[in-house]
Design a protein around this motif. Structure first.
Motif, PDB file in Angstrom:
ATOM      1  N   LEU A 187       0.843  -1.189   0.000  1.00 50.17           N
ATOM      2  CA  LEU A 187       0.000   0.000   0.000  1.00 50.17           C
ATOM      3  C   LEU A 187       0.882   1.245   0.000  1.00 50.17           C
ATOM      4  O   LEU A 187       1.886   1.301   0.719  1.00 50.17           O
ATOM      5  CB  LEU A 187      -0.910   0.012   1.232  1.00 50.17           C
TER       6      LEU A 187
ATOM      7  N   ILE B 196      -2.756   6.917   2.247  1.00 49.46           N
ATOM      8  CA  ILE B 196      -2.777   5.497   1.904  1.00 49.46           C
ATOM      9  C   ILE B 196      -3.609   5.278   0.646  1.00 49.46           C
ATOM     10  O   ILE B 196      -4.723   5.791   0.518  1.00 49.46           O
ATOM     11  CB  ILE B 196      -3.350   4.673   3.070  1.00 49.46           C
ATOM     12  N   SER B 197      -3.059   4.498  -0.270  1.00 50.73           N
ATOM     13  CA  SER B 197      -3.802   4.112  -1.463  1.00 50.73           C
ATOM     14  C   SER B 197      -3.336   2.735  -1.908  1.00 50.73           C
ATOM     15  O   SER B 197      -2.285   2.252  -1.485  1.00 50.73           O
ATOM     16  CB  SER B 197      -3.600   5.137  -2.591  1.00 50.73           C
ATOM     17  N   ARG B 198      -4.114   2.102  -2.761  1.00 52.54           N
ATOM     18  CA  ARG B 198      -3.832   0.753  -3.262  1.00 52.54           C
ATOM     19  C   ARG B 198      -3.448   0.850  -4.740  1.00 52.54           C
ATOM     20  O   ARG B 198      -4.304   1.101  -5.581  1.00 52.54           O
ATOM     21  CB  ARG B 198      -5.075  -0.118  -3.081  1.00 52.54           C
TER      22      ARG B 198
ATOM     23  N   GLN C  25      -8.923   5.637   5.034  1.00 55.17           N
ATOM     24  CA  GLN C  25      -8.087   5.409   3.854  1.00 55.17           C
ATOM     25  C   GLN C  25      -7.779   3.925   3.673  1.00 55.17           C
ATOM     26  O   GLN C  25      -7.800   3.407   2.552  1.00 55.17           O
ATOM     27  CB  GLN C  25      -6.797   6.220   3.978  1.00 55.17           C
TER      28      GLN C  25
ATOM     29  N   GLU D 131     -10.922   2.143   2.322  1.00 55.60           N
ATOM     30  CA  GLU D 131     -11.136   2.365   0.886  1.00 55.60           C
ATOM     31  C   GLU D 131     -10.236   1.442   0.063  1.00 55.60           C
ATOM     32  O   GLU D 131     -10.661   0.862  -0.933  1.00 55.60           O
ATOM     33  CB  GLU D 131     -10.861   3.829   0.536  1.00 55.60           C
ATOM     34  N   ALA D 132      -8.992   1.315   0.482  1.00 57.60           N
ATOM     35  CA  ALA D 132      -8.068   0.435  -0.240  1.00 57.60           C
ATOM     36  C   ALA D 132      -8.543  -1.008  -0.189  1.00 57.60           C
ATOM     37  O   ALA D 132      -8.514  -1.733  -1.201  1.00 57.60           O
ATOM     38  CB  ALA D 132      -6.668   0.569   0.351  1.00 57.60           C
TER      39      ALA D 132
ATOM     40  N   GLU E 234      -9.960  -4.087  -2.972  1.00 55.44           N
ATOM     41  CA  GLU E 234      -9.454  -5.459  -3.007  1.00 55.44           C
ATOM     42  C   GLU E 234     -10.596  -6.469  -2.871  1.00 55.44           C
ATOM     43  O   GLU E 234     -10.623  -7.498  -3.560  1.00 55.44           O
ATOM     44  CB  GLU E 234      -8.432  -5.659  -1.893  1.00 55.44           C
TER      45      GLU E 234
END
Length: 742
Positions: free
Chosen positions: A484, A512-514, A562, A565-566, A570
């Motif tokens: 991440l 944070i993001s994926r 955050q 959301e990631a 998934e």
């Protein structure tokens, strides 16, 4: 210069030396003498590191072979009947912690649960009305002599009597407070023995005083400490993880020679105490964060402490906020961190260096005119979780028939929690890949082979719902942290979780993001190998949050949002790849609960919302599981229900289904899998033992809403242990079904 001291140092070693020594001893590769030699070397090294930073006195008793609460239990002689032997014998303590020790019969170990709101697990003392205390300080006396021989001034550290009593579990329903006076006498004997051995100060840790203690417990605290006031040593009473709330005046009036206050979690309480402290007793200011890894703002601290330092002189001690058990040992050698992050970090060694620098600034009156640190600029209540994205399409009673039709599972389905044994070969393959000795294609081939073996083993055992085994994952949180954006992982930032088990908490330092799929390819391969459902396995947003070192410049709720959301992205890709069951583990949900009841509703609101944001986007026929373990769930059952998971699996074997009663009394409406196999012990439970636990569960939950599973993931166990254990689990579930056929 103000005196600096330390409440406790990480015991596991910078390179997990204690872990390797313990596991070598348990496996028979090391004898007792070699184990003791390695432990002594670790203690000497840690004392030297602390002394080099100016710590004086150095703590003794913070080192433990397994758990510091268990050590005090042994010194008090409180040993349940099923454990034979001398309480201070090392194998007796291992027997209590693991249910197995050299030359001892396999028995159920003592319960284990979380140390307040941390991810450290302690061994719960078992009490009954007939319990008697036989105080013996011999282990601490020996460490005192060791430290002196190395040229240090030692300060013994013990879990305080009130906290020990508060954490104890009466196994016969008796009132633990009935033991308060006898416990005070036992502690008085411990202090007497330490004084006779030459101790000047003894630190008694009382984090229980930072919780919502009832009036009768405060009365007991006053009685206990009044009984200790005439002892031969000076008592430093350490309160951390918060303050005493409305009882703070009573805390400050306890008859002790020194008081430690947590200046990180109770900043205003410490500030008030600094203003009014008269200097007749020591005030220990816990101003360096002992639970996070960010460097302190020494300018701000010097400004806050300067007036009190000039007025109090050597009556002011400086310390971390709590024992440093919860942070890694040393930042030295960390090479994997993103550019610019390392200078912002401080592990245990660096935190002690910060204390030394702070003391020097105060001594030289280097006081800034003003200062400030990086703190959250928005409030948790301002973090928005869109309501329309937090609900499943239909409620559980309407979803459940669709899922049963979709999955076609028997009553009381059998499954595991997720991970399967991380063999030496798996770990070697991962090391070779990280070191560049194995390319990506070869690594993927090896992991696919391991997944194939895991699927074949589970099918042979007859499990109904399978897992891919997580061979590719180093840790349930670190693995996601590596994939991440906004999260960094370390090369050697190890922290003890329990016994010899260590984790490397990631460091959340940005948004944070994926960037792409994390688990989907591994799931797709596993499901292609079997007709039985394979669970998609994810770690939940609150658990990733709790088991990471989190940024402090935004609310924890925003970090959780955050993460959710990631994970939602998934989950959507897992479902699209054919996952009919997706498990989102949240073992840290209870752990994150604030110690003060008044702060809990806000936390539970955003914690539940984070889970639902991650999980609620799936179709009604997709079954959402969650898992929780080693926590007291009674006070968050409303929140657990609000998660709206179709199935929850919980730890229940060590407590003999005691947790299940709370779920039943609460009227938990969805499906539940109470653990019937304690995976934190090497013993293999018999089929009849598991069946008895399932029968107990079936008395409070209908079979249509009951699952059979272990307590937790199986990565720390061997295949030689889990094959017979899981075979017994499957047989127990089948026997239960047969007994309850319509």
């Amino acid at each position: 210069m103000p005196r600096i001291h330390n409440l406790g140092f990480p015991r596991i070693g910078a390179r997990r030396e204690l872990k390797r020594a313990l596991e070598g001893y348990w496996a028979g590769r090391l004898d007792a003498d070699e184990l003791q030699r390695r432990g002594a070397e670790l203690r000497r090294r840690h004392w030297r590191q602390q002394a080099a930073a100016g710590v004086d006195p150095v703590p003794v008793g913070d080192f433990s072979w397994y758990d510091h609460v268990l050590d005090v239990t042994a010194m008090l002689g409180v040993i349940p009947e099923r454990f034979a032997g001398n309480p201070l014998d090392l194998d007796t303590r291992f027997h209590m912690a693991r249910g197995r020790a050299a030359g001892r019969p396999d028995v159920a170990p003592c319960p284990m649960t979380k140390w307040f709101d941390t991810n450290y697990h302690y061994i719960v003392p078992e009490l009954e009305a007939a319990s008697r205390f036989r105080a013996d300080p011999a282990p601490l006396v020996a460490e005192l002599a060791e430290a002196r021989a190395e040229g240090h001034t030692p300060k013994p550290v013990l879990v305080g009597p009130l906290t020990w009593l508060r954490l104890a579990r009466p196994i016969d329903g008796s009132d633990p407070l009935a033991h308060a006076d006898a416990l005070a006498e036992a502690y008085a004997r411990l202090l007497q023995g330490l004084g006779e051995a030459g101790a000047d100060w003894v630190q008694l840790d009382e984090p229980a005083l930072a919780t919502d203690l009832p009036q009768d417990w405060w009365a007991a605290a006053e009685r206990i400490y009044d009984a200790l006031r005439t002892g031969p040593v000076r008592v430093l009473l350490a309160v951390y993880f918060g303050d005493a709330g409305p009882w703070q005046p009573r805390l400050e009036s306890l008859p002790v020679a020194g008081l430690h206050l947590d200046g990180v979690r109770a900043t205003e309480t410490l500030a008030t105490a600094l203003e009014r402290w008269d200097g007749e007793r020591v005030l220990s200011a816990g101003v360096i964060d002992g639970r996070n890894v960010w460097r302190s703002d020494l300018d701000a601290l010097a400004g806050r402490l300067g007036p009190a330092a000039r007025r109090l002189g050597d009556a002011l001690w400086l310390a971390p906020s709590c024992p440093l058990l919860h942070v890694p040992v040393d930042l030295e050698g960390e090479t994997r961190l993103p550019e610019g992050l390392r200078p912002r970090l401080a592990f245990a060694v660096q935190k002690l260096d910060e204390l030394g620098e702070l003391a020097r600034r105060l001594d030289a009156a280097e006081l800034p005119a003003s200062a400030g640190g990086a703190t959250a600029t928005t409030r948790a209540e301002d973090v928005v979780f869109p309501p329309e994205r937090l609900r499943r399409r239909r409620p559980y009673p309407e979803r459940a028939p669709r899922q049963r039709e979709h999955l076609r599972l028997p009553r009381v389905p059998t499954t595991t929690i997720g991970s399967l044994p991380q063999t030496a070969e798996i770990r070697r393959t991962r090391r070779d890949w990280r070191a560049g000795r194995l390319d990506d294609a070869a690594y993927e081939t090896r992991m696919r082979e391991e997944i194939g073996q895991a699927i074949a083993e589970q099918e042979a055992l007859g499990l109904d719902v399978l897992v891919h085994g997580e061979a590719e994952r180093n840790d349930m949180v670190e693995y996601f942290g590596e994939r991440l954006e906004g999260i960094a992982t370390t090369a050697g930032g190890w922290v003890q979780s329990y016994g010899s088990r260590c984790v490397k908490p990631p460091i959340v330092h940005g948004a944070i993001s994926r960037p792409g799929p994390i688990t989907v390819p591994w799931f797709r391969h596993a499901q292609s190998l079997t007709e039985r459902p394979v669970k998609g396995m994810l770690t939940g947003p609150v658990t990733i949050l709790q088991w990471s070192f989190v940024r402090t410049d935004q609310p924890r709720a925003e970090t959780a949002r955050q993460l959710a959301e990631a994970l939602r992205a998934e989950v959507a890709e897992l479902e699209a790849a054919g996952a009919r069951i997706i498990q989102i583990d949240e073992p840290a949900l209870r752990e994150g609960l604030p110690l003060r009841a008044a702060e809990r509703p806000d936390y539970l609101r955003w914690a539940v919302d984070a889970f639902r944001l991650a999980s609620a986007g799936v179709d009604d026929s997709t079954q959402i599981h969650t898992h929780m373990c080693y926590s007291e769930f009674g006070d968050i059952l409303d929140a657990i229900t609000e998660l709206d998971a179709d199935v929850i699996t919980i730890e229940a074997a060590r407590s003999r289904m005691a947790l299940l009663d709370a779920f039943a009394e609460h009227g938990y409406p969805n499906e539940i899998g109470p653990g019937i196999y304690d995976i934190h012990s090497p013993r293999v439970p018999e089929q009849q033992e598991m069946l008895a636990l399932l029968e107990a569960a079936a008395r409070v939950f209908p079979l249509e809403r009951l699952w059979a599973n272990p307590d937790c993931g199986l990565k720390t166990r061997s295949w030689a242990e889990i094959r017979p254990a899981l075979a017994n689990l499957v047989a127990a579930a089948r026997t239960l079904r047969a007994r309850h056929e319509d």
